[in-house]
Scaffold this motif. Structure first.
Motif, PDB file in Angstrom:
ATOM      1  N   ALA A   1      22.126  13.811 -89.541  1.00  0.00           N
ATOM      2  CA  ALA A   1      21.411  14.568 -88.518  1.00  0.00           C
ATOM      3  C   ALA A   1      21.008  13.625 -87.394  1.00  0.00           C
ATOM      4  CB  ALA A   1      20.181  15.248 -89.109  1.00  0.00           C
ATOM      5  N   ASN A   2      21.304  14.019 -86.157  1.00  0.00           N
ATOM      6  CA  ASN A   2      21.060  13.182 -84.985  1.00  0.00           C
ATOM      7  C   ASN A   2      20.432  14.039 -83.886  1.00  0.00           C
ATOM      8  OD1 ASN A   2      22.954  10.717 -85.845  1.00  0.00           O
ATOM      9  ND2 ASN A   2      24.038  12.631 -86.244  1.00  0.00           N
ATOM     10  N   LEU A   3      19.526  13.460 -83.123  1.00  0.00           N
ATOM     11  CA  LEU A   3      18.821  14.197 -82.076  1.00  0.00           C
ATOM     12  C   LEU A   3      18.832  13.390 -80.795  1.00  0.00           C
ATOM     13  CD1 LEU A   3      15.550  16.183 -82.299  1.00  0.00           C
ATOM     14  CD2 LEU A   3      15.690  14.342 -80.624  1.00  0.00           C
ATOM     15  N   VAL A   4      19.210  14.042 -79.696  1.00  0.00           N
ATOM     16  CA  VAL A   4      19.196  13.385 -78.385  1.00  0.00           C
ATOM     17  C   VAL A   4      18.457  14.257 -77.383  1.00  0.00           C
ATOM     18  CG1 VAL A   4      21.356  12.167 -78.824  1.00  0.00           C
ATOM     19  CG2 VAL A   4      21.416  14.366 -77.668  1.00  0.00           C
ATOM     20  N   THR A   5      17.830  13.613 -76.411  1.00  0.00           N
ATOM     21  CA  THR A   5      17.138  14.312 -75.330  1.00  0.00           C
ATOM     22  C   THR A   5      17.687  13.817 -74.005  1.00  0.00           C
ATOM     23  OG1 THR A   5      15.382  12.647 -75.203  1.00  0.00           O
ATOM     24  CG2 THR A   5      15.018  14.513 -76.693  1.00  0.00           C
ATOM     25  N   GLY A   6      17.490  14.627 -72.959  1.00  0.00           N
ATOM     26  CA  GLY A   6      17.903  14.168 -71.644  1.00  0.00           C
ATOM     27  C   GLY A   6      18.615  15.217 -70.836  1.00  0.00           C
ATOM     28  N   LYS A   7      19.610  14.775 -70.083  1.00  0.00           N
ATOM     29  CA  LYS A   7      20.300  15.598 -69.086  1.00  0.00           C
ATOM     30  C   LYS A   7      21.158  16.659 -69.774  1.00  0.00           C
ATOM     31  CE  LYS A   7      20.584  11.506 -66.098  1.00  0.00           C
ATOM     32  NZ  LYS A   7      20.141  10.503 -67.111  1.00  0.00           N
ATOM     33  N   ALA A   8      20.728  17.908 -69.665  1.00  0.00           N
ATOM     34  CA  ALA A   8      21.389  18.998 -70.390  1.00  0.00           C
ATOM     35  C   ALA A   8      22.857  19.132 -70.019  1.00  0.00           C
ATOM     36  CB  ALA A   8      20.658  20.313 -70.122  1.00  0.00           C
ATOM     37  N   SER A   9      23.173  19.031 -68.734  1.00  0.00           N
ATOM     38  CA  SER A   9      24.558  19.222 -68.308  1.00  0.00           C
ATOM     39  C   SER A   9      25.463  18.131 -68.874  1.00  0.00           C
ATOM     40  CB  SER A   9      24.645  19.239 -66.786  1.00  0.00           C
ATOM     41  OG  SER A   9      24.148  18.023 -66.233  1.00  0.00           O
ATOM     42  N   GLU A  10      24.992  16.882 -68.868  1.00  0.00           N
ATOM     43  CA  GLU A  10      25.811  15.781 -69.378  1.00  0.00           C
ATOM     44  C   GLU A  10      25.975  15.849 -70.887  1.00  0.00           C
ATOM     45  OE1 GLU A  10      24.868  11.863 -68.146  1.00  0.00           O
ATOM     46  OE2 GLU A  10      24.554  12.399 -66.039  1.00  0.00           O
ATOM     47  N   ILE A  11      24.886  16.144 -71.580  1.00  0.00           N
ATOM     48  CA  ILE A  11      24.953  16.215 -73.041  1.00  0.00           C
ATOM     49  C   ILE A  11      25.849  17.376 -73.472  1.00  0.00           C
ATOM     50  CG2 ILE A  11      23.599  16.636 -75.137  1.00  0.00           C
ATOM     51  CD1 ILE A  11      21.267  15.169 -73.688  1.00  0.00           C
ATOM     52  N   GLY A  12      25.648  18.543 -72.841  1.00  0.00           N
ATOM     53  CA  GLY A  12      26.479  19.697 -73.175  1.00  0.00           C
ATOM     54  C   GLY A  12      27.945  19.457 -72.891  1.00  0.00           C
ATOM     55  N   GLU A  13      28.241  18.859 -71.752  1.00  0.00           N
ATOM     56  CA  GLU A  13      29.620  18.560 -71.395  1.00  0.00           C
ATOM     57  C   GLU A  13      30.256  17.614 -72.404  1.00  0.00           C
ATOM     58  OE1 GLU A  13      33.136  18.438 -68.926  1.00  0.00           O
ATOM     59  OE2 GLU A  13      31.419  19.810 -68.992  1.00  0.00           O
ATOM     60  N   ALA A  14      29.499  16.577 -72.813  1.00  0.00           N
ATOM     61  CA  ALA A  14      30.037  15.609 -73.775  1.00  0.00           C
ATOM     62  C   ALA A  14      30.383  16.288 -75.096  1.00  0.00           C
ATOM     63  CB  ALA A  14      29.026  14.487 -73.998  1.00  0.00           C
ATOM     64  N   TRP A  15      29.546  17.186 -75.556  1.00  0.00           N
ATOM     65  CA  TRP A  15      29.792  17.847 -76.838  1.00  0.00           C
ATOM     66  C   TRP A  15      30.895  18.897 -76.745  1.00  0.00           C
ATOM     67  CZ3 TRP A  15      23.944  18.556 -78.446  1.00  0.00           C
ATOM     68  CH2 TRP A  15      23.434  17.292 -78.801  1.00  0.00           C
ATOM     69  N   LEU A  16      30.934  19.608 -75.621  1.00  0.00           N
ATOM     70  CA  LEU A  16      31.937  20.656 -75.476  1.00  0.00           C
ATOM     71  C   LEU A  16      33.344  20.097 -75.305  1.00  0.00           C
ATOM     72  CD1 LEU A  16      29.863  23.073 -73.270  1.00  0.00           C
ATOM     73  CD2 LEU A  16      30.917  23.705 -75.437  1.00  0.00           C
TER      74      LEU A  16
END
Length: 480
Positions: free
Chosen positions: A203-218
């Protein structure tokens, strides 16, 4: 500043360790407008490292027997309950809801973990009788893989456990992004999860820039599942992006829930249930009532009962004793509520209770009851997401069903009647994923919570929520 709150500042959880970050963003208390903490303002790099860790951990975690995974979840639930008083204070500070509501949310959060701790032991396969004597047909249920979980700010503790617990029970590993408005409770819950001895990277948790994090995962093919709770507009965007890799999706999006009160209903019980639902969390609830349809015969009587109850609600900072309603999450939310009420007034609505902003500090708005509401007003089509109870009048069953179903949303609906035939008839005609009858409680760990139409897809809760993180594998074996 409370030293315990400071212990959650400015770090994420990656590969079983605290991950500090130099760039940070502040967390604001909506009751005062003051900073209460800081979180890492991470982006693509942090998101990718979280997936790296989850991908490495998946093979071993997915092969662990269900009872092994169950033990970690049971210990997590125990730790949440043990720390519930402290966690509720933190939740109230960053989200605004009264401490009593926060304590209730922490209880629900623990219930979901406990439920899925047991469900981890019950992931069954099937042996299907074959139409050919020389074949055996077997169906296995296997974890999807790395699951990306994006949680909302309105129930920031319960939504973490509602997503993480079934994913871990199914054998998935997870990467989690909490909202920028309420990240501290997610960090605190992860601290309790890590304290169970959970293997690194699961289990891992990250915070920050929603657009960048979402793009990286998608765009990362190792992420096979996305679960998101939030606005319909964002959900549609994620759905488009997920299509490129045909990722599995669970989406819980907006709602426009009607509450229909028929003339034979117990009006006191209906008023109690409606007010409890409508003003919980300052009206910021996806399955919260948006429109109250009262039959013409009882409109005045029901309006008086609702107005009397709303006048008794105490508004203030959630950390103050005895409060019933806290602030809206931010100034943007308050401006939206005020704008919808202004539009309704201009088109003929009467403010029976409330209708004004409160206090010099914080984003408070008075609990409001509107009568003489009609279908031309914006708040009948848009999700209010605030402490506003609009009351509309209807004349017959067919009419109110048609008006209720007109919305593009389909999350929740409620009806109040003592007619058994009407209960079945109306419940089945309403185009919503969930229907409450003579009550407004819908969130149970055993039940499939979710909507249809533009309110999303997939379910959270019950064995249905576990299946969202499992794939079917069919094996046809030729027998000697």
């Amino acid at each position: 500043m409370n030293s315990e709150i400071q212990s959650y500042w400015n770090y994420c959880w990656i590969d079983g360790c605290k991950e500090e970050w130099t760039e940070s963003t502040e967390v604001i208390n909506p009751a005062t407008g003051e900073e209460i903490g800081y979180i890492p303002n991470g982006g693509e790099e942090l998101a990718a490292r979280a997936v790296d860790a989850a991908h490495r951990a998946f093979s071993a975690w997915s092969k662990r027997p269900g009872p092994d995974r169950s033990r970690y979840l049971k210990e997590w639930a125990r730790r949440i309950r043990k720390k519930s008083t402290e966690l509720a204070q933190l939740l109230s500070l960053e989200q605004g809801k009264p401490v009593s509501e926060a304590e209730g949310e922490l209880g629900v959060a623990a219930e979901f973990v406990e439920w899925y701790a047991e469900e981890a032991k019950r992931i069954y396969g099937e042996v299907i009788p074959s139409s050919r004597s020389d074949h055996r047909i077997t169906v296995l249920r296997e974890p999807v893989g790395v699951a990306a979980l994006i949680t909302p700010w309105n129930y920031p503790a319960a939504m973490v456990t509602r997503k993480v617990a079934p994913a871990l029970a199914a054998g998935c590993t997870v990467v989690v992004k909490p909202p920028k408005e309420t990240p501290l409770i997610a960090i605190a819950l992860f601290r309790e999860l890590m304290a169970t001895g959970l293997p690194s990277g699961v289990a891992n948790l990250v915070t920050g820039k929603a657009s960048e994090i979402g793009e990286a995962w998608l765009t990362d093919s190792r992420v096979r599942k996305l679960s998101f709770t939030g606005s319909t507009d964002v959900g549609k965007m994620l759905m488009r992006q997920a299509a490129d890799q045909v990722k599995r999706l669970s989406l819980e999006l907006g709602g426009n829930a009607p509450a229909i009160v028929f003339p034979d209903a117990d009006l006191d019980k209906a008023a109690d249930a409606i007010v409890d639902n409508k003003f919980e969390n300052c009206g910021q609830m996806c399955n919260g009532i948006n429109l109250i349809y009262a039959h013409r015969e009882i409109t005045q009587a029901l309006t008086e009962r609702i107005a009397d109850r709303v006048r008794q609600l105490k508004v203030g900072a959630g950390t103050q004793p005895g409060m019933h309603v806290g602030p809206l999450i931010n100034e943007e939310a308050r401006r939206k509520v005020a704008s919808l009420i202004d539009d309704a007034r201009e088109k003929g609505a009467e403010v029976r209770v409330g209708g004004e902003e409160l206090f010099e500090k914080g984003t408070f708005y008075t609990p409001t009851v509107l009568c003489s509401v009609n279908d031309s007003m914006k708040l009948t089509r848009e999700e209010v997401f605030g402490p506003v109870a609009p009351i509309l009048t209807f004349d017959d069953e067919e009419e109110v069903i048609a008006r209720s179903n007109r919305t593009p949303y389909g999350l929740a609906a409620y009806l109040f009647t003592r007619d058994a035939s009407r209960i079945h008839r109306v419940s089945e005609e309403l185009e919503f994923g969930m229907v409450g009858v003579n009550g407004t409680s819908l969130s149970f760990p055993q039940a499939p919570f979710g909507g249809i139409k533009e309110s999303g897809m997939g379910r959270e809760g019950g064995h249905h929520g576990l299946e969202e993180f499992l794939e079917l594998k069919y094996i046809a074996t030729v027998l000697d």
